[in-house]
Scaffold this motif. Structure first.
Motif, PDB file in Angstrom:
ATOM      1  N   ALA A  73       0.833  -1.202   0.000  1.00 35.58           N
ATOM      2  CA  ALA A  73       0.000   0.000   0.000  1.00 35.58           C
ATOM      3  C   ALA A  73       0.871   1.255   0.000  1.00 35.58           C
ATOM      4  N   TYR A  74       1.985   1.203   0.723  1.00 31.98           N
ATOM      5  CA  TYR A  74       2.905   2.339   0.805  1.00 31.98           C
ATOM      6  C   TYR A  74       3.533   2.626  -0.568  1.00 31.98           C
ATOM      7  N   ILE A  75       3.994   1.576  -1.230  1.00 31.84           N
ATOM      8  CA  ILE A  75       4.588   1.757  -2.564  1.00 31.84           C
ATOM      9  C   ILE A  75       3.535   2.264  -3.546  1.00 31.84           C
ATOM     10  N   TRP A  76       2.319   1.735  -3.442  1.00 31.77           N
ATOM     11  CA  TRP A  76       1.237   2.198  -4.328  1.00 31.77           C
ATOM     12  C   TRP A  76       0.974   3.692  -4.127  1.00 31.77           C
ATOM     13  N   LEU A  77       0.926   4.120  -2.862  1.00 33.78           N
ATOM     14  CA  LEU A  77       0.724   5.544  -2.587  1.00 33.78           C
ATOM     15  C   LEU A  77       1.851   6.381  -3.171  1.00 33.78           C
ATOM     16  N   LYS A  78       3.072   5.914  -2.992  1.00 37.42           N
ATOM     17  CA  LYS A  78       4.224   6.672  -3.463  1.00 37.42           C
ATOM     18  C   LYS A  78       4.222   6.827  -4.984  1.00 37.42           C
ATOM     19  N   ILE A  79       3.808   5.778  -5.700  1.00 36.06           N
ATOM     20  CA  ILE A  79       3.858   5.818  -7.159  1.00 36.06           C
ATOM     21  C   ILE A  79       2.605   6.444  -7.757  1.00 36.06           C
TER      22      ILE A  79
ATOM     23  N   LEU B 207       3.925   7.373 -18.967  1.00 34.30           N
ATOM     24  CA  LEU B 207       5.283   7.877 -18.748  1.00 34.30           C
ATOM     25  C   LEU B 207       5.494   8.268 -17.286  1.00 34.30           C
ATOM     26  N   GLY B 208       4.473   8.877 -16.678  1.00 37.22           N
ATOM     27  CA  GLY B 208       4.588   9.280 -15.286  1.00 37.22           C
ATOM     28  C   GLY B 208       4.757   8.091 -14.351  1.00 37.22           C
ATOM     29  N   LEU B 209       3.962   7.045 -14.550  1.00 36.75           N
ATOM     30  CA  LEU B 209       4.069   5.850 -13.704  1.00 36.75           C
ATOM     31  C   LEU B 209       5.419   5.164 -13.891  1.00 36.75           C
ATOM     32  N   LEU B 210       5.893   5.130 -15.131  1.00 38.51           N
ATOM     33  CA  LEU B 210       7.188   4.513 -15.401  1.00 38.51           C
ATOM     34  C   LEU B 210       8.316   5.257 -14.691  1.00 38.51           C
ATOM     35  N   LEU B 211       8.319   6.582 -14.817  1.00 39.41           N
ATOM     36  CA  LEU B 211       9.387   7.379 -14.212  1.00 39.41           C
ATOM     37  C   LEU B 211       9.335   7.305 -12.688  1.00 39.41           C
ATOM     38  N   LYS B 212       8.138   7.347 -12.110  1.00 43.83           N
ATOM     39  CA  LYS B 212       8.031   7.290 -10.657  1.00 43.83           C
ATOM     40  C   LYS B 212       8.415   5.916 -10.113  1.00 43.83           C
ATOM     41  N   SER B 213       8.311   4.881 -10.944  1.00 39.73           N
ATOM     42  CA  SER B 213       8.632   3.519 -10.505  1.00 39.73           C
ATOM     43  C   SER B 213      10.130   3.252 -10.473  1.00 39.73           C
ATOM     44  N   ILE B 214      10.907   4.053 -11.209  1.00 39.36           N
ATOM     45  CA  ILE B 214      12.348   3.804 -11.296  1.00 39.36           C
ATOM     46  C   ILE B 214      13.000   3.829  -9.923  1.00 39.36           C
ATOM     47  N   ARG B 215      12.538   4.722  -9.066  1.00 39.10           N
ATOM     48  CA  ARG B 215      13.099   4.821  -7.712  1.00 39.10           C
ATOM     49  C   ARG B 215      13.006   3.486  -6.977  1.00 39.10           C
ATOM     50  N   TYR B 216      11.967   2.703  -7.258  1.00 38.46           N
ATOM     51  CA  TYR B 216      11.740   1.443  -6.557  1.00 38.46           C
ATOM     52  C   TYR B 216      12.236   0.241  -7.358  1.00 38.46           C
ATOM     53  N   LEU B 217      12.249   0.363  -8.687  1.00 30.93           N
ATOM     54  CA  LEU B 217      12.776  -0.716  -9.520  1.00 30.93           C
ATOM     55  C   LEU B 217      14.287  -0.741  -9.507  1.00 30.93           C
ATOM     56  N   ILE B 218      14.904   0.464  -9.471  1.00 29.16           N
ATOM     57  CA  ILE B 218      16.366   0.580  -9.437  1.00 29.16           C
ATOM     58  C   ILE B 218      16.722   1.492  -8.264  1.00 29.16           C
ATOM     59  N   PRO B 219      16.631   0.996  -7.042  1.00 32.14           N
ATOM     60  CA  PRO B 219      16.779   1.851  -5.845  1.00 32.14           C
ATOM     61  C   PRO B 219      18.134   2.524  -5.710  1.00 32.14           C
TER      62      PRO B 219
ATOM     63  N   TYR C 177      11.618  10.516 -10.530  1.00 31.61           N
ATOM     64  CA  TYR C 177      10.435  10.620  -9.662  1.00 31.61           C
ATOM     65  C   TYR C 177       9.856  12.032  -9.707  1.00 31.61           C
ATOM     66  N   THR C 178      10.716  13.032  -9.643  1.00 30.79           N
ATOM     67  CA  THR C 178      10.265  14.425  -9.654  1.00 30.79           C
ATOM     68  C   THR C 178       9.579  14.767 -10.965  1.00 30.79           C
ATOM     69  N   LEU C 179      10.207  14.400 -12.080  1.00 35.33           N
ATOM     70  CA  LEU C 179       9.613  14.670 -13.383  1.00 35.33           C
ATOM     71  C   LEU C 179       8.346  13.849 -13.586  1.00 35.33           C
ATOM     72  N   GLY C 180       8.400  12.577 -13.192  1.00 42.52           N
ATOM     73  CA  GLY C 180       7.244  11.700 -13.360  1.00 42.52           C
ATOM     74  C   GLY C 180       6.036  12.140 -12.562  1.00 42.52           C
ATOM     75  N   SER C 181       6.266  12.753 -11.399  1.00 41.83           N
ATOM     76  CA  SER C 181       5.151  13.213 -10.562  1.00 41.83           C
ATOM     77  C   SER C 181       4.309  14.249 -11.299  1.00 41.83           C
ATOM     78  N   SER C 182       4.973  15.200 -11.953  1.00 42.88           N
ATOM     79  CA  SER C 182       4.250  16.236 -12.694  1.00 42.88           C
ATOM     80  C   SER C 182       3.587  15.671 -13.941  1.00 42.88           C
ATOM     81  N   LEU C 183       4.276  14.768 -14.642  1.00 38.10           N
ATOM     82  CA  LEU C 183       3.696  14.179 -15.850  1.00 38.10           C
ATOM     83  C   LEU C 183       2.468  13.335 -15.503  1.00 38.10           C
TER      84      LEU C 183
END
Length: 400
Positions: free
Chosen positions: A47-53, A247-259, A268-274
């Motif tokens: 749930a935490y990862i879902w919220l973050k992404i 694109l936004g979900l992909l970019l925000k996921s990188i932080r967790y896929l490639i920590p 993550y910053t760019l993906g959040s706005s997209l």
């Protein structure tokens, strides 16, 4: 015009749902404790990862976008009335700053109204700029501020032991403390990071540039009259929603896929706005078909956006803090999402019945009275037309 206002009100209501879910982490674990959760149960971790992404950092930008959009709408109405545009805006933004200070001092430290008021004063510089200028500044600042996130965010913490001690102290005070103790702790000068004084000056100077892109893009969208004719704009909505959400979900996921990636924070910053843009266009798709009941639910919450936002803080601090039910840190992330959904449904219900009795919320009324210096809360335009005074409505509030 009527349809456009309905779309914007609906988006406001929709963004408040995401803001509440994201803020639930702060209500439950504190401003700094929410990023120090290491021993979550499996369901809470998911749930935490879902919220973050999917949620965090992607619904607040929707509110920023709508803030800029509404500025242009309000400017147009004031221009047609022959009113002093910037004078009205200054009063409005000073009131936002005042509400923000009261909110952050006496209720909750996660306030956004203060920073929005300050940002509004800065945006006055762009109020009469060309559409192309707004777009260039928005895109340019988005790229630059995203690149500023390059590196390991943990490097910004001078003393991790000090941060952990602060979080532990905050957890104890928020979960067991009286209103007086929590108020004193919230407004203390205690530093969780161990930064030198100049770092806070740097953060204060950089913050407007970080938030500016979505504000400016909203101003650009209003000047381009996006969302004015949803059915004719359906292809744009489908295209932009598909591209930006993916694109936004992909970019925000990188932080967790490639920590371990140094580019994770940039993505993550760019993906959040997209992703926020994707949500905006995806939600606008609802208005390209026959109107459904769900749209009116969001619109009613959106028409009382400031009142509902402040009530979220009042209710949630009463639920989680020691002077209330004391649920701080006890429910878990997943249950917290459930609590947010229940509270939002209650806000839909209360907004529905409130608007049957009143045209606007109490805080919205104070804002309009202060903005227009009129007890009716309406901008006035006087002209000789059979000796009548013509009164026009505020474009920021739907009459539906």
């Amino acid at each position: 015009m009527k349809q456009r206002v309905s779309t914007i009100d609906g988006l406001r209501g929709f963004s408040l749902l995401g803001i509440l879910m994201a803020n639930m982490l702060i209500f439950q674990y504190g401003m700094f404790g929410k990023d120090q959760l290491t021993d979550l149960m499996y369901a809470d971790h998911l749930a935490y990862i879902w919220l973050k992404i999917f949620v965090e950092s992607s619904f607040m930008p929707i509110f920023m976008f709508l803030f800029g959009y509404s500025m242009i709408m309000m400017k147009g109405k004031l221009d047609r009335n022959g009113s002093k545009v910037k004078r009205h805006f200054v009063r409005r933004f000073l009131l936002l700053i005042l509400f923000g200070l009261l909110h952050s001092f006496f209720i909750w430290e996660g306030d956004i109204l203060f920073s929005y008021g300050l940002m509004g004063l800065i945006l006055l510089v762009f109020l009469n700029r060309k559409k192309k200028t707004l777009l260039i500044w928005s895109i340019g600042l988005l790229i630059v501020t995203s690149l500023m996130a390059y590196g390991d965010p943990n490097e910004m913490i001078e003393d991790e032991t000090q941060l952990n001690a602060y979080v532990e102290k905050a957890n104890h005070i928020y979960s067991t403390g009286s209103y007086s103790k929590i108020y004193t702790f919230r407004n203390s000068d205690e530093d969780p990071f161990g930064w030198p004084d100049y770092m806070y000056v740097v953060v204060l100077l950089v913050a407007p540039f970080i938030t500016a892109p979505m504000f400016l893009l909203g101003m650009y969208a209003a000047n381009k009259e996006w969302f004015a004719t949803p059915k004719q704009e359906k292809k744009r909505y489908v295209w932009f929603a598909s591209v930006f959400i993916a694109l936004g979900l992909l970019l925000k996921s990188i932080r967790y896929l490639i920590p371990d990636s140094s580019w994770g924070e940039v993505a993550y910053t760019l993906g959040s706005s997209l992703l926020a843009l994707g949500y905006i266009f995806g939600f606008a798709l609802l208005y390209t078909t026959e109107k459904l009941r769900v749209q009116s639910w969001f619109e009613k919450v959106g028409r009382l956006s400031m009142t509902n936002y402040l009530m979220q803080s009042i209710v949630c601090t009463a639920l989680f803090y020691g002077y209330g039910l004391g649920w701080f840190g006890k429910l878990g992330v997943l249950v917290g999402i459930g609590v947010a959904l229940v509270l939002y449904v209650l806000q839909i219900i209360t907004s529905h019945y409130y608007l049957k009795l009143f045209k606007m919320g109490p805080f919205e009324r104070v804002m309009r009275v202060g903005t227009y210096l009129s007890f009716k809360g309406k901008p006035k335009r006087k002209k000789k037309d059979n000796d009548k005074v013509v009164i026009e409505e505020d474009p920021l509030v739907s009459n539906g």
